[in-house]
Design a protein around this motif. Structure first.
Motif, PDB file in Angstrom:
ATOM      1  N   PRO A 114       0.814  -1.218   0.000  1.00  0.00           N
ATOM      2  CA  PRO A 114       0.000   0.000   0.000  1.00  0.00           C
ATOM      3  C   PRO A 114       0.849   1.270   0.000  1.00  0.00           C
ATOM      4  O   PRO A 114       1.930   1.315   0.594  1.00  0.00           O
ATOM      5  N   VAL A 115       0.349   2.275  -0.662  1.00  0.00           N
ATOM      6  CA  VAL A 115       0.983   3.587  -0.663  1.00  0.00           C
ATOM      7  C   VAL A 115       0.547   4.339   0.587  1.00  0.00           C
ATOM      8  O   VAL A 115      -0.639   4.401   0.905  1.00  0.00           O
ATOM      9  N   GLN A 116       1.507   4.906   1.310  1.00  0.00           N
ATOM     10  CA  GLN A 116       1.208   5.744   2.459  1.00  0.00           C
ATOM     11  C   GLN A 116       1.263   7.206   2.031  1.00  0.00           C
ATOM     12  O   GLN A 116       1.972   7.559   1.084  1.00  0.00           O
ATOM     13  N   SER A 117       0.527   8.056   2.712  1.00  0.00           N
ATOM     14  CA  SER A 117       0.529   9.469   2.355  1.00  0.00           C
ATOM     15  C   SER A 117       0.544  10.348   3.594  1.00  0.00           C
ATOM     16  O   SER A 117       0.044   9.966   4.655  1.00  0.00           O
ATOM     17  N   ILE A 118       1.142  11.525   3.429  1.00  0.00           N
ATOM     18  CA  ILE A 118       1.186  12.559   4.462  1.00  0.00           C
ATOM     19  C   ILE A 118       0.802  13.873   3.808  1.00  0.00           C
ATOM     20  O   ILE A 118       1.255  14.174   2.693  1.00  0.00           O
ATOM     21  N   THR A 119      -0.027  14.651   4.477  1.00  0.00           N
ATOM     22  CA  THR A 119      -0.418  15.961   3.963  1.00  0.00           C
ATOM     23  C   THR A 119       0.248  17.055   4.790  1.00  0.00           C
ATOM     24  O   THR A 119       0.199  17.035   6.018  1.00  0.00           O
ATOM     25  N   VAL A 120       0.872  17.997   4.093  1.00  0.00           N
ATOM     26  CA  VAL A 120       1.493  19.153   4.737  1.00  0.00           C
ATOM     27  C   VAL A 120       0.725  20.398   4.289  1.00  0.00           C
ATOM     28  O   VAL A 120       0.547  20.626   3.089  1.00  0.00           O
ATOM     29  N   ASP A 121       0.260  21.192   5.231  1.00  0.00           N
ATOM     30  CA  ASP A 121      -0.452  22.427   4.917  1.00  0.00           C
ATOM     31  C   ASP A 121       0.550  23.529   4.591  1.00  0.00           C
ATOM     32  O   ASP A 121       1.459  23.816   5.379  1.00  0.00           O
ATOM     33  N   CYS A 122       0.364  24.119   3.426  1.00  0.00           N
ATOM     34  CA  CYS A 122       1.214  25.214   2.967  1.00  0.00           C
ATOM     35  C   CYS A 122       0.397  26.511   3.036  1.00  0.00           C
ATOM     36  O   CYS A 122      -0.701  26.559   2.482  1.00  0.00           O
ATOM     37  N   PRO A 123       0.888  27.555   3.680  1.00  0.00           N
ATOM     38  CA  PRO A 123       0.069  28.745   3.913  1.00  0.00           C
ATOM     39  C   PRO A 123      -0.029  29.707   2.743  1.00  0.00           C
ATOM     40  O   PRO A 123      -0.629  30.766   2.874  1.00  0.00           O
ATOM     41  N   PHE A 124       0.543  29.342   1.603  1.00  0.00           N
ATOM     42  CA  PHE A 124       0.458  30.243   0.447  1.00  0.00           C
ATOM     43  C   PHE A 124       0.332  29.443  -0.844  1.00  0.00           C
ATOM     44  O   PHE A 124       0.342  28.213  -0.830  1.00  0.00           O
ATOM     45  N   GLY A 125       0.200  30.172  -1.949  1.00  0.00           N
ATOM     46  CA  GLY A 125      -0.153  29.537  -3.213  1.00  0.00           C
ATOM     47  C   GLY A 125       0.995  28.841  -3.920  1.00  0.00           C
ATOM     48  O   GLY A 125       2.174  28.990  -3.582  1.00  0.00           O
ATOM     49  N   GLU A 126       0.634  28.077  -4.952  1.00  0.00           N
ATOM     50  CA  GLU A 126       1.607  27.272  -5.684  1.00  0.00           C
ATOM     51  C   GLU A 126       2.690  28.108  -6.356  1.00  0.00           C
ATOM     52  O   GLU A 126       3.830  27.659  -6.496  1.00  0.00           O
ATOM     53  N   GLY A 127       2.317  29.306  -6.799  1.00  0.00           N
ATOM     54  CA  GLY A 127       3.292  30.141  -7.481  1.00  0.00           C
ATOM     55  C   GLY A 127       4.480  30.515  -6.621  1.00  0.00           C
ATOM     56  O   GLY A 127       5.580  30.747  -7.123  1.00  0.00           O
TER      57      GLY A 127
END
Length: 255
Positions: free
Chosen positions: A172-185
């Motif tokens: 199985p693939v494991q995943s982690i989410t990291v919150d980024c406070p600004f946009g992709e650019g």
């Protein structure tokens, strides 16, 4: 024993999907199911109720991937042609499967209820094995690396549970989410460098617009827990560095 290179495709069959009359939920359910057992879903196709289109798609997909899951087109009406198309794709005959006929006979209260149309649901390519359908009884079937299931979501989901025992299990693939406070650019270049230096993970960025400001969810995926943890640390360090460098900059939340 687990296998890290298992792949799959989903073939959604039906004019109603392509017209927008029915919204497909089956592919998402199958994708989540496969992720949990370590099989990589690589492709989803939607084709109309046209035999030649079904045959061509099925032959392409079953040659390219470990497994193919089809949904739709195995009901009692004239446009339910999936079983015939599968038989044609494999170059085999199709006939009323005696076990499928018996399942339907037991399901309907009287012989009159088992109409010619309903008996169409017992037509199975020769050599295929049945997939149990605890909801409405008419079975799906499995032949080669192809699993043929109903299009009605509740029925498909029940069939899929009965398919699991036929599948090889992956890692199985494991995943982690990291919150980024600004946009992709703001993070695109630095994030690309993190991805380049962590080849055992995949990193997806998913923008979120709240009010007039963008933020981003960064989802890191890997089958290797050590690589996953290292990539998470690198992403967090990258974000911390950008925040330090851009402190006080009003464009932080710009896309």
């Amino acid at each position: 024993m687990t296998n890290q290179s298992l792949t799959a495709a989903v073939l959604i069959i039906g004019d109603e999907i392509l017209s927008g009359r029915t919204r497909d939920s089956n592919s998402g359910h199958i994708a989540a199911f496969l992720t949990e057992i370590g099989i990589d879903l690589k492709e989803i196709r939607v084709v109309p109720d046209e035999e030649d289109r079904i045959v061509a798609a099925l032959n392409a997909l079953r040659a390219a991937y470990t497994y193919v899951f089809t949904t739709g087109g195995i009901g009692p009406t004239h446009d339910d042609i999936t079983a015939d198309a599968v038989a044609k794709a494999f170059g085999i005959a199709i006939e009323h499967h005696p076990d499928a006929v018996e399942i339907l006979r037991r399901h309907y209260a009287t012989p009159e209820e088992l109409t010619e149309a309903r008996l169409r649901m017992a037509r199975i390519p020769v050599g295929a094995t049945l997939i149990d359908n605890p909801v409405s009884k008419a079975p799906g079937f499995h032949i080669g690396n192809v699993f043929v299931m109903a299009g009605v979501p509740k029925i498909m989901q029940a069939m899929l549970l009965n398919v699991e025992k036929e599948l090889e299990v992956g890692v199985p693939v494991q995943s982690i989410t990291v919150d980024c406070p600004f946009g992709e650019g703001m993070i695109g270049t630095a994030l690309a460098e993190v991805a380049r230096t962590h080849p055992l993970v995949s990193i997806g960025s998913y923008p979120i617009l709240a009010a007039r400001n963008f933020s981003t969810k960064l989802v890191i995926r890997s089958r290797d827990p050590v690589a996953l943890a290292a990539a998470k640390a690198a992403v967090e360090a990258m974000l911390a560095a950008i925040i330090r460098d851009k402190a006080g900059d009003s464009t932080l939340t710009d896309y």
